[in-house]
Design a protein around this motif. Structure first.
Motif, PDB file in Angstrom:
ATOM      1  N   GLN A 164      -8.083 -15.931  10.546  1.00 13.15           N
ATOM      2  CA  GLN A 164      -9.174 -16.700   9.917  1.00 13.15           C
ATOM      3  C   GLN A 164     -10.387 -15.813   9.627  1.00 13.15           C
ATOM      4  OE1 GLN A 164      -9.261 -19.698  12.886  1.00 13.15           O
ATOM      5  NE2 GLN A 164      -7.784 -21.022  11.829  1.00 13.15           N
ATOM      6  N   LYS A 165     -10.718 -14.952  10.591  1.00 15.15           N
ATOM      7  CA  LYS A 165     -11.851 -14.068  10.362  1.00 15.15           C
ATOM      8  C   LYS A 165     -11.551 -13.079   9.240  1.00 15.15           C
ATOM      9  CE  LYS A 165     -13.792 -14.575  14.945  1.00 15.15           C
ATOM     10  NZ  LYS A 165     -13.801 -14.077  16.326  1.00 15.15           N
ATOM     11  N   LEU A 166     -10.330 -12.612   9.184  1.00 17.19           N
ATOM     12  CA  LEU A 166      -9.954 -11.658   8.136  1.00 17.19           C
ATOM     13  C   LEU A 166      -9.975 -12.307   6.762  1.00 17.19           C
ATOM     14  CD1 LEU A 166      -7.113  -9.828  10.061  1.00 17.19           C
ATOM     15  CD2 LEU A 166      -9.147  -8.722   9.089  1.00 17.19           C
ATOM     16  N   LEU A 167      -9.490 -13.549   6.682  1.00 17.81           N
ATOM     17  CA  LEU A 167      -9.494 -14.224   5.375  1.00 17.81           C
ATOM     18  C   LEU A 167     -10.928 -14.462   4.911  1.00 17.81           C
ATOM     19  CD1 LEU A 167      -6.481 -16.696   5.710  1.00 17.81           C
ATOM     20  CD2 LEU A 167      -6.624 -14.610   4.311  1.00 17.81           C
ATOM     21  N   SER A 168     -11.810 -14.703   5.867  1.00 21.81           N
ATOM     22  CA  SER A 168     -13.223 -14.852   5.509  1.00 21.81           C
ATOM     23  C   SER A 168     -13.779 -13.522   4.967  1.00 21.81           C
ATOM     24  CB  SER A 168     -13.983 -15.339   6.736  1.00 21.81           C
ATOM     25  OG  SER A 168     -15.350 -15.094   6.588  1.00 21.81           O
ATOM     26  N   LEU A 169     -13.420 -12.430   5.595  1.00 22.47           N
ATOM     27  CA  LEU A 169     -13.853 -11.110   5.079  1.00 22.47           C
ATOM     28  C   LEU A 169     -13.254 -10.831   3.701  1.00 22.47           C
ATOM     29  CD1 LEU A 169     -13.552  -8.939   8.349  1.00 22.47           C
ATOM     30  CD2 LEU A 169     -15.675  -9.557   7.159  1.00 22.47           C
ATOM     31  N   TYR A 170     -12.016 -11.288   3.486  1.00 28.21           N
ATOM     32  CA  TYR A 170     -11.388 -11.115   2.171  1.00 28.21           C
ATOM     33  C   TYR A 170     -12.142 -11.920   1.117  1.00 28.21           C
ATOM     34  CZ  TYR A 170      -7.873 -11.059  -1.530  1.00 28.21           C
ATOM     35  OH  TYR A 170      -7.233 -10.900  -2.737  1.00 28.21           O
ATOM     36  N   ASP A 171     -12.481 -13.156   1.471  1.00 23.07           N
ATOM     37  CA  ASP A 171     -13.228 -14.008   0.534  1.00 23.07           C
ATOM     38  C   ASP A 171     -14.574 -13.386   0.167  1.00 23.07           C
ATOM     39  OD1 ASP A 171     -11.286 -15.913   0.334  1.00 23.07           O
ATOM     40  OD2 ASP A 171     -12.127 -17.211   1.897  1.00 23.07           O
ATOM     41  N   GLN A 172     -15.173 -12.711   1.163  1.00 25.09           N
ATOM     42  CA  GLN A 172     -16.464 -12.051   0.914  1.00 25.09           C
ATOM     43  C   GLN A 172     -16.285 -10.704   0.211  1.00 25.09           C
ATOM     44  OE1 GLN A 172     -18.724 -11.825   4.699  1.00 25.09           O
ATOM     45  NE2 GLN A 172     -17.311 -13.409   5.411  1.00 25.09           N
ATOM     46  N   LYS A 173     -15.050 -10.395  -0.137  1.00 22.90           N
ATOM     47  CA  LYS A 173     -14.693  -9.137  -0.810  1.00 22.90           C
ATOM     48  C   LYS A 173     -15.081  -7.904   0.015  1.00 22.90           C
ATOM     49  CE  LYS A 173     -14.791 -11.165  -5.435  1.00 22.90           C
ATOM     50  NZ  LYS A 173     -13.489 -11.823  -5.170  1.00 22.90           N
ATOM     51  N   LYS A 174     -15.044  -8.055   1.339  1.00 16.99           N
ATOM     52  CA  LYS A 174     -15.325  -6.910   2.207  1.00 16.99           C
ATOM     53  C   LYS A 174     -14.061  -6.123   2.537  1.00 16.99           C
ATOM     54  CE  LYS A 174     -19.608  -8.539   4.179  1.00 16.99           C
ATOM     55  NZ  LYS A 174     -20.300  -9.119   5.320  1.00 16.99           N
ATOM     56  N   ILE A 175     -12.922  -6.771   2.419  1.00 16.63           N
ATOM     57  CA  ILE A 175     -11.661  -6.067   2.649  1.00 16.63           C
ATOM     58  C   ILE A 175     -10.687  -6.437   1.543  1.00 16.63           C
ATOM     59  CG2 ILE A 175     -11.917  -5.928   5.169  1.00 16.63           C
ATOM     60  CD1 ILE A 175     -10.045  -8.332   5.409  1.00 16.63           C
ATOM     61  N   LYS A 176      -9.749  -5.527   1.284  1.00 19.05           N
ATOM     62  CA  LYS A 176      -8.743  -5.781   0.243  1.00 19.05           C
ATOM     63  C   LYS A 176      -7.546  -4.874   0.527  1.00 19.05           C
ATOM     64  CE  LYS A 176      -8.221  -5.840  -4.804  1.00 19.05           C
ATOM     65  NZ  LYS A 176      -7.838  -7.262  -4.924  1.00 19.05           N
ATOM     66  N   PRO A 177      -6.377  -5.446   0.735  1.00 19.57           N
ATOM     67  CA  PRO A 177      -5.209  -4.611   1.030  1.00 19.57           C
ATOM     68  C   PRO A 177      -4.931  -3.628  -0.113  1.00 19.57           C
ATOM     69  CG  PRO A 177      -4.717  -6.924   1.424  1.00 19.57           C
ATOM     70  CD  PRO A 177      -6.048  -6.876   0.747  1.00 19.57           C
ATOM     71  N   VAL A 178      -4.557  -2.427   0.246  1.00 17.69           N
ATOM     72  CA  VAL A 178      -4.183  -1.410  -0.734  1.00 17.69           C
ATOM     73  C   VAL A 178      -2.659  -1.357  -0.786  1.00 17.69           C
ATOM     74  CG1 VAL A 178      -4.244   1.046  -1.279  1.00 17.69           C
ATOM     75  CG2 VAL A 178      -6.265  -0.064  -0.266  1.00 17.69           C
ATOM     76  N   VAL A 179      -2.103  -1.629  -1.960  1.00 18.47           N
ATOM     77  CA  VAL A 179      -0.650  -1.584  -2.121  1.00 18.47           C
ATOM     78  C   VAL A 179      -0.284  -0.231  -2.734  1.00 18.47           C
ATOM     79  CG1 VAL A 179       1.344  -2.619  -3.277  1.00 18.47           C
ATOM     80  CG2 VAL A 179      -0.457  -4.083  -2.314  1.00 18.47           C
ATOM     81  N   ASP A 180       0.613   0.471  -2.075  1.00 16.51           N
ATOM     82  CA  ASP A 180       1.054   1.779  -2.570  1.00 16.51           C
ATOM     83  C   ASP A 180       2.046   1.614  -3.699  1.00 16.51           C
ATOM     84  OD1 ASP A 180       1.628   4.798  -2.176  1.00 16.51           O
ATOM     85  OD2 ASP A 180       3.612   3.883  -1.945  1.00 16.51           O
ATOM     86  N   SER A 181       3.067   0.810  -3.488  1.00 19.13           N
ATOM     87  CA  SER A 181       4.153   0.732  -4.461  1.00 19.13           C
ATOM     88  C   SER A 181       5.012  -0.498  -4.197  1.00 19.13           C
ATOM     89  CB  SER A 181       5.023   1.989  -4.381  1.00 19.13           C
ATOM     90  OG  SER A 181       5.352   2.276  -3.036  1.00 19.13           O
TER      91      SER A 181
END
Lengths: 397, 397
Positions: free
Chosen positions: A314-331
């Motif tokens: 839940q805390k991570l999704l909140s950080l995602y919503d705030q655009k503070k984190i974003k997964p980096v996809v390699d391939s």
């Protein structure tokens, strides 16, 4: 971003509703133990959610599973994979909170690398509308691991310093992003030299993973660091403890040094266990140090920790919503390309997360059929299937 | 609460301003190695504060120091003691923030058990007007240790459970009080049976220290506890790790099991070191556990941690002002009574803190001159001074 399915693609032509495609590990060993086969369609039990999988995460741990190099390995054949994202296709009884059509990500205790997955609702999370399925499959294990280590085990606060190995890997990048949410945190990372340019903005200092990082860190921070996150194990434990400041925390969260490319002589888990340097509690007392281990999968599937994980998500999704984190996809890789994907993570060629994209068609094989760049545990004498040993180029997002 | 000095008391008749009384440890060993003698009056160096001592704290660690049972013991003769309270008598250069007459408490790297102490201002804290000197001498080491373990190493939060040994000791009571500042924390304590009545309101569940607490805790909390605070060491390390919940933290902060009453054969520190069970980091990984050590004195005097400690002291003084915590003083002793005080803490007779009250006159010796109740490391053949082996009754506050 996602490959278009071709209507005449034989792989996706399977329409028998009682079957699904899945990656199967036929026995512990090299890459040739992995096949894509048809499996019976699973149906959700009471409390379970059935997910039409769009994307699956590939982790270093999957290589260790393939080699049987884990504690109490399950019986083969098995479908590997611990995380996926997709769409809820049906629900069992007593699955309040989920409806058909929900976009979700999920932890699975094996069986993630398949077209359809059933898993208890405690392990399923709805995802934001703007999160792609690839991002979602790259999110759960790595960001939760990074978050719980930094904020629940180690208590990261303003002004602290963190050392993370494999800083270009998916956990390493998640750690760096989460550190940037706290003021004035210094991140030291180790990574292969070719990744340094790509990750130089996410870590404060980056060192070549092939050199001894201890003197390099000490040059910059003579007192050491507050937190060491170690996915390598082995000799790194002692080195890391040396680098810790008083009141500092060392967390072991993986043991990728135990994965080897040698064809016949895998380190066994039991052997590795004894080779790791043990720690005397009195030494921790004298030095005011903390040593911890973190295994998200054990927490989830053996230790009943899903509520603690839920809080972190839940805390991570909140950080995602705030655009503070974003997964980096390699391939992105088709299920049929799982071997090439594993080879890439074994060779540490990735920057960010490798994703198995269930709807992707395999990239055509290249003329060059050599796989001799490295050996991710391949058993050479068993090269039964020629095609599987030909090289494919990764589909870089 | 404080004994009145008698004007004709020969001990307090010493008025030579170049001398002070102090407890001196003449060599490592039994109680007979402790004497009260005159020492040259110390004067504050640059950055130091000179304190006219009113009260000193006695800790279990002082018994280990007396036995030489610590890592790198200093040379004897020495003046023991790590904490005191009193009034600022003068200040060296560069001691901004302190003035003559300030009521203070201080950490000292030895030398606390004396009429006058000089220590760097980083280790000195002003105390509230309503805090007695006895309370202040009972405050610094034990409450800071308890606070930093619970909130900085272990991250105590609502709903957690804590196991603390020696729950009737000064740290144990500090732990219980601090736990009560967080909602819904369960405290399991071990203590000698005669203390149970006195501490039953400060801990949730109390067990006899002479029985195996592991099955008792598991009866009440089958999953175990979140935090174990261990001042015993030895076999408790393994037992405590067994009791930890996933994501739980074990903290070793003392090793009182290493103090023995045997007359000739002290455990040596080196021997104890090897006897302690070492911990494999991979086990921590599999079980999601944290193991830590905490030594406030090392943090302060060897590792430059005075700023971290300062933060903790400020928070604790705020809790004291809010009347949420209050040091429990077991008994007051004259400097000349240090042997009886040590015998009492060795016999675990205390509930709360033992204080050396510098202005207190020794209680008259009792007719019964036996000290055979127990042996706090007394070397029997060296009973040179008859008076020192006579029994005094503790002055209970």
């Amino acid at each position: 971003m996602i490959d278009q399915k071709e209507p005449d693609n034989p792989v996706s032509a399977a329409v028998d509703p009682k079957e699904m495609r899945a990656v199967v590990l036929t026995g512990f060993g090299g890459l040739n133990k992995l096949k894509v086969t048809k499996k019976p369609m699973p149906e959700p039990q009471r409390g379970e959610v059935k997910i039409r999988v769009k994307a699956c995460g590939l982790n270093f741990l999957d290589l260790m599973v393939r080699q049987g190099n884990i504690d109490n390995p399950p019986k083969t054949p098995l479908v590997p994979g611990f995380e996926c994202s997709g769409i809820v296709e049906s629900v069992g009884e007593n699955t309040k909170g989920f409806e058909i059509g929900d976009r979700v990500m999920a932890f699975v205790n094996y069986n993630a690398w398949a077209e359809v997955v059933c898993t208890p609702l405690d392990f399923v999370y709805k995802i934001p509308d703007d999160m792609t399925f690839s991002e979602a499959a790259a999110f759960s294990m790595n960001f939760v691991t990074a978050y719980m280590m930094l904020f629940e085990v180690a208590n990261l606060r303003e002004g602290m310093s963190v050392l993370v190995h494999s800083a270009g890997g998916a956990v390493g990048l998640a750690v760096a992003q989460l550190c940037s949410t706290v003021p004035n945190v210094t991140v030291f990372g180790t990574a292969s030299p070719f990744k340094h340019e790509a990750i130089k903005h996410s870590v404060t200092h980056v060192f070549d993973r092939n050199i001894d990082y201890v003197p390099e860190v000490k040059k910059i921070s003579p007192d050491g660091v507050d937190i060491v996150l170690d996915c390598l194990c082995g000799e790194n434990t002692g080195k890391s403890l040396t680098l810790l400041k008083p009141m500092g925390t060392y967390i072991l969260y993986g043991s990728s040094n135990m994965v080897t490319g040698e064809t016949k002589s895998f380190f066994s888990f039991a052997k590795s266990w004894w080779q790791v340097e043990k720690v005397n509690p009195i030494k921790l007392y004298e030095e005011n140090k903390v040593i911890a281990g973190f295994s998200l999968l054990n927490l989830l599937f053996k230790q009943g920790g899903c509520n603690q994980v839920k809080t972190a998500v839940q805390k991570l999704l909140s950080l995602y919503d705030q655009k503070k984190i974003k997964p980096v996809v390699d391939s992105l890789w088709a299920l049929e390309e799982v071997k090439e994907a594993m080879q890439r993570i074994h060779d540490r060629g990735n920057i960010g997360k490798l994703i198995l994209d269930v709807e992707k068609s395999p990239t055509p094989l290249m003329a060059n059929d050599s796989t001799e760049t490295s050996e991710a545990g391949e058993e050479e004498e068993e090269q039964e299937e020629d095609n599987d040993n030909k090289e494919r180029m990764p589909f870089i997002q």
